[in-house]
Design a protein around this motif. Structure first.
Motif, PDB file in Angstrom:
ATOM      1  N   GLU A  50       0.750  -1.225  -0.083  1.00 52.57           N
ATOM      2  CA  GLU A  50       0.114  -0.084   0.162  1.00 52.57           C
ATOM      3  C   GLU A  50       0.890   1.114  -0.017  1.00 52.57           C
ATOM      4  O   GLU A  50       0.245   2.334  -0.323  1.00 52.57           O
ATOM      5  CB  GLU A  50      -0.823   0.064   1.179  1.00 52.57           C
ATOM      6  N   VAL A  51       2.046   1.311   0.548  1.00 52.53           N
ATOM      7  CA  VAL A  51       2.961   2.302   0.549  1.00 52.53           C
ATOM      8  C   VAL A  51       4.012   2.324  -0.292  1.00 52.53           C
ATOM      9  O   VAL A  51       4.718   3.124  -0.510  1.00 52.53           O
ATOM     10  CB  VAL A  51       3.288   2.358   2.108  1.00 52.53           C
ATOM     11  N   LEU A  52       4.366   1.118  -1.106  1.00 55.33           N
ATOM     12  CA  LEU A  52       5.390   0.899  -2.074  1.00 55.33           C
ATOM     13  C   LEU A  52       4.678   0.391  -3.322  1.00 55.33           C
ATOM     14  O   LEU A  52       4.234  -0.693  -3.358  1.00 55.33           O
ATOM     15  CB  LEU A  52       6.374   0.134  -1.453  1.00 55.33           C
ATOM     16  N   GLU A  53       5.097   1.095  -4.289  1.00 52.05           N
ATOM     17  CA  GLU A  53       4.877   0.570  -5.848  1.00 52.05           C
ATOM     18  C   GLU A  53       5.999  -0.114  -6.094  1.00 52.05           C
ATOM     19  O   GLU A  53       7.358   0.362  -6.045  1.00 52.05           O
ATOM     20  CB  GLU A  53       4.288   1.877  -6.747  1.00 52.05           C
ATOM     21  N   TYR A  54       6.025  -1.318  -6.960  1.00 55.48           N
ATOM     22  CA  TYR A  54       7.121  -2.112  -7.787  1.00 55.48           C
ATOM     23  C   TYR A  54       7.233  -1.850  -8.878  1.00 55.48           C
ATOM     24  O   TYR A  54       6.163  -1.737  -9.784  1.00 55.48           O
ATOM     25  CB  TYR A  54       7.171  -3.308  -7.405  1.00 55.48           C
ATOM     26  N   GLU A  55       8.238  -1.937  -9.525  1.00 54.91           N
ATOM     27  CA  GLU A  55       8.508  -1.722 -10.992  1.00 54.91           C
ATOM     28  C   GLU A  55       9.574  -2.925 -11.452  1.00 54.91           C
ATOM     29  O   GLU A  55      10.752  -3.222 -10.739  1.00 54.91           O
ATOM     30  CB  GLU A  55       9.097  -0.285 -11.371  1.00 54.91           C
ATOM     31  N   GLN A  56       9.365  -3.719 -12.498  1.00 50.13           N
ATOM     32  CA  GLN A  56      10.237  -4.714 -13.052  1.00 50.13           C
ATOM     33  C   GLN A  56      11.500  -4.043 -13.394  1.00 50.13           C
ATOM     34  O   GLN A  56      11.540  -2.911 -14.145  1.00 50.13           O
ATOM     35  CB  GLN A  56       9.542  -5.657 -14.021  1.00 50.13           C
ATOM     36  N   PRO A  57      12.646  -4.610 -13.193  1.00 53.96           N
ATOM     37  CA  PRO A  57      13.865  -3.928 -13.902  1.00 53.96           C
ATOM     38  C   PRO A  57      14.389  -4.198 -15.200  1.00 53.96           C
ATOM     39  O   PRO A  57      15.339  -3.747 -15.642  1.00 53.96           O
ATOM     40  CB  PRO A  57      14.970  -4.429 -12.775  1.00 53.96           C
ATOM     41  N   THR A  58      13.635  -4.686 -15.938  1.00 53.59           N
ATOM     42  CA  THR A  58      13.926  -5.621 -17.058  1.00 53.59           C
ATOM     43  C   THR A  58      14.436  -4.256 -18.123  1.00 53.59           C
ATOM     44  O   THR A  58      15.386  -4.401 -18.679  1.00 53.59           O
ATOM     45  CB  THR A  58      12.786  -6.067 -17.946  1.00 53.59           C
ATOM     46  N   PRO A  59      13.695  -3.136 -18.149  1.00 49.37           N
ATOM     47  CA  PRO A  59      13.980  -1.877 -19.042  1.00 49.37           C
ATOM     48  C   PRO A  59      15.555  -1.431 -18.696  1.00 49.37           C
ATOM     49  O   PRO A  59      16.138  -0.573 -19.720  1.00 49.37           O
ATOM     50  CB  PRO A  59      13.132  -0.799 -18.969  1.00 49.37           C
ATOM     51  N   TYR A  60      16.060  -1.761 -17.370  1.00 50.88           N
ATOM     52  CA  TYR A  60      17.331  -1.244 -17.156  1.00 50.88           C
ATOM     53  C   TYR A  60      18.474  -2.096 -16.869  1.00 50.88           C
ATOM     54  O   TYR A  60      19.463  -1.552 -16.699  1.00 50.88           O
ATOM     55  CB  TYR A  60      16.914  -0.516 -15.538  1.00 50.88           C
ATOM     56  N   ILE A  61      18.250  -3.389 -17.402  1.00 47.02           N
ATOM     57  CA  ILE A  61      19.454  -4.229 -17.427  1.00 47.02           C
ATOM     58  C   ILE A  61      20.422  -4.018 -18.504  1.00 47.02           C
ATOM     59  O   ILE A  61      20.343  -3.825 -19.408  1.00 47.02           O
ATOM     60  CB  ILE A  61      18.952  -5.828 -17.679  1.00 47.02           C
ATOM     61  N   VAL A  62      21.456  -4.096 -17.980  1.00 48.19           N
ATOM     62  CA  VAL A  62      22.758  -3.837 -18.688  1.00 48.19           C
ATOM     63  C   VAL A  62      22.986  -4.685 -19.871  1.00 48.19           C
ATOM     64  O   VAL A  62      22.851  -5.850 -19.542  1.00 48.19           O
ATOM     65  CB  VAL A  62      24.222  -3.420 -17.749  1.00 48.19           C
ATOM     66  N   SER A  63      23.591  -4.387 -21.046  1.00 46.37           N
ATOM     67  CA  SER A  63      23.571  -5.429 -22.096  1.00 46.37           C
ATOM     68  C   SER A  63      25.164  -5.782 -22.149  1.00 46.37           C
ATOM     69  O   SER A  63      25.240  -6.996 -22.422  1.00 46.37           O
ATOM     70  CB  SER A  63      23.502  -4.520 -23.393  1.00 46.37           C
ATOM     71  N   SER A  64      26.074  -5.167 -21.619  1.00 42.28           N
ATOM     72  CA  SER A  64      27.504  -5.686 -21.750  1.00 42.28           C
ATOM     73  C   SER A  64      28.018  -5.500 -20.185  1.00 42.28           C
ATOM     74  O   SER A  64      27.857  -4.576 -19.370  1.00 42.28           O
ATOM     75  CB  SER A  64      28.323  -4.659 -22.570  1.00 42.28           C
ATOM     76  N   LYS A  65      28.881  -6.442 -19.816  1.00 47.08           N
ATOM     77  CA  LYS A  65      29.418  -6.273 -18.633  1.00 47.08           C
ATOM     78  C   LYS A  65      31.035  -5.814 -18.860  1.00 47.08           C
ATOM     79  O   LYS A  65      31.745  -6.168 -17.881  1.00 47.08           O
ATOM     80  CB  LYS A  65      29.594  -7.889 -18.053  1.00 47.08           C
TER      81      LYS A  65
END
Length: 375
Positions: free
Chosen positions: A10-25
């Motif tokens: 109720e006090v925290l909304e979550y977002e999946q991290p998929t759009p922010y995953i790094v492509s290269s290490k």
């Protein structure tokens, strides 16, 4: 002031991290954007990627490891390593991100034994006491001020702890870097009876004789916490070539090379992938132990070790490794000095380690008070 009870969802909304995953290490310190994990390491490195960066306008947030429930507070643009997390944002107008981060630190949650994602299924359903937004900000201001001082105190204690360890290592290094005129150069194989344990993989069983490996050699001691057991037949077979006796030295040959341990009790175990040094009467076991424990010896062995995935040194290499030895009386004098300094160093380490433990306990107690409305 009345606090309400709310679920974290109720006090925290979550977002999946998929759009922010790094492509290269391909990370470099001079790249701009940090790549994060919610684990202990936090910043894994920096990337030059310019897309898929979490936007400044949505900061600050909490990153939540979905499997371990570890959290980090983030107030700068970032990318992430993997999808094994949730990005948590405070619900608009009612929640303060820093307050919720502190609150999560005060939650006790058992996630041992089961490997699964926790936020949606369990963690978000945890009920917490929740005050007004103004009270949240007041609490955060107080906690920030105190924790800033705690952080400084921890940094000082950690620095002092490191300095005490380096003091002993510096003296140990000087002992072997400046040998006396009566020191004679030889090899480990000529000065000692150097053997190694089995390289086979005997069948393990629930009880029987302990089989010591490199993993059981810790700083100055044998650790039997996760020991494996073998049959009497295998124990006797291994000990035909590498029976361990009281006064011998064990030395890790694989993985973490080093951690020499003098066997101070009558042993009742066999060894695997561990070097065994048997000490003749004209030599001192603890002098050799300190030699094998010195930084320049370990650094040299690690640089010359074989293997890619797991480094190792072979028996032939150890036998040919050079050492300079003083007469026995000189060895005993040096050992006495080293043991005295080691004792003082360990006393200092205990003081600083206790200081760090006390600071962590203070943080926990303060958080506990804060979320009982007693701050």
């Amino acid at each position: 002031m009345t606090w309400q009870t709310k679920q974290l969802s109720e006090v925290l909304e979550y977002e999946q991290p998929t759009p922010y995953i790094v492509s290269s290490k391909n990370y470099r310190d001079d790249y701009k954007t940090p790549v994060l994990t919610a684990g202990k390491s936090f910043i894994l490195g920096r990337t030059k990627e310019k897309t898929g960066i979490f936007p400044s306008k949505d900061l600050p947030v909490i990153i939540f490891d979905d499997f371990t429930t570890a959290t980090k507070f983030v107030d700068f643009p970032f990318k992430v390593k993997s999808s094994a997390m949730k990005i948590l944002r405070p619900a608009k107008n009612i929640s303060d991100a820093k307050f919720l981060f502190y609150m999560i630190q005060n939650i006790t949650f058992d996630h041992t034994g089961i490997h699964k994602r926790y936020w949606i299924s369990e963690y978000s359903k945890i009920e917490v006491p929740f005050p007004s937004i103004s009270e949240q900000k007041r609490i955060v201001k107080k906690l920030d001020k105190v924790f800033e001082n705690v952080t400084i105190a921890k940094e000082n204690a950690e620095k002092n702890l490191q300095n005490s360890k380096e003091l002993f290592e510096s003296y140990l290094q000087s002992v072997f870097a400046k040998p006396g005129k009566d020191w004679e150069e030889t090899s480990l194989g000529d000065a000692y009876d150097v053997r190694d344990g089995t390289h086979d993989s005997p069948r393990y069983q629930k009880e029987g004789y302990a089989l010591v490996t490199s993993k059981n050699l810790k700083r100055d001691l044998l650790n039997f916490d996760k020991i494996k057991y073998i049959s009497e037949k295998d124990y006797q077979k291994i000990n035909e070539r590498s029976k361990v006796d009281k006064g011998d030295i064990l030395f890790a040959m694989i993985g973490t090379i080093g951690n020499p341990v003098v066997v101070e009790v009558e042993p009742n175990f066999a060894i695997k992938n561990v070097a065994l040094f048997k000490i003749p009467k004209e030599q001192n076991a603890y002098f050799l132990k300190y030699f094998l424990d010195s930084k320049f010896v370990i650094d040299k062995m690690m640089s010359e070790a074989k293997g890619t995935t797991q480094k190792f040194v072979g028996l032939g290499y150890l036998r040919s490794f050079k050492i300079k030895l003083p007469p026995l009386l000189g060895q005993k004098v040096i050992v006495k000095k080293l043991e005295s300094l080691s004792l003082e160093t360990k006393k200092l380490e205990k003081i600083y380690e206790q200081k760090l433990a006390d600071l962590e306990e203070f943080k926990k107690s303060l958080l506990n008070k804060a979320f009982k409305g007693e701050l």
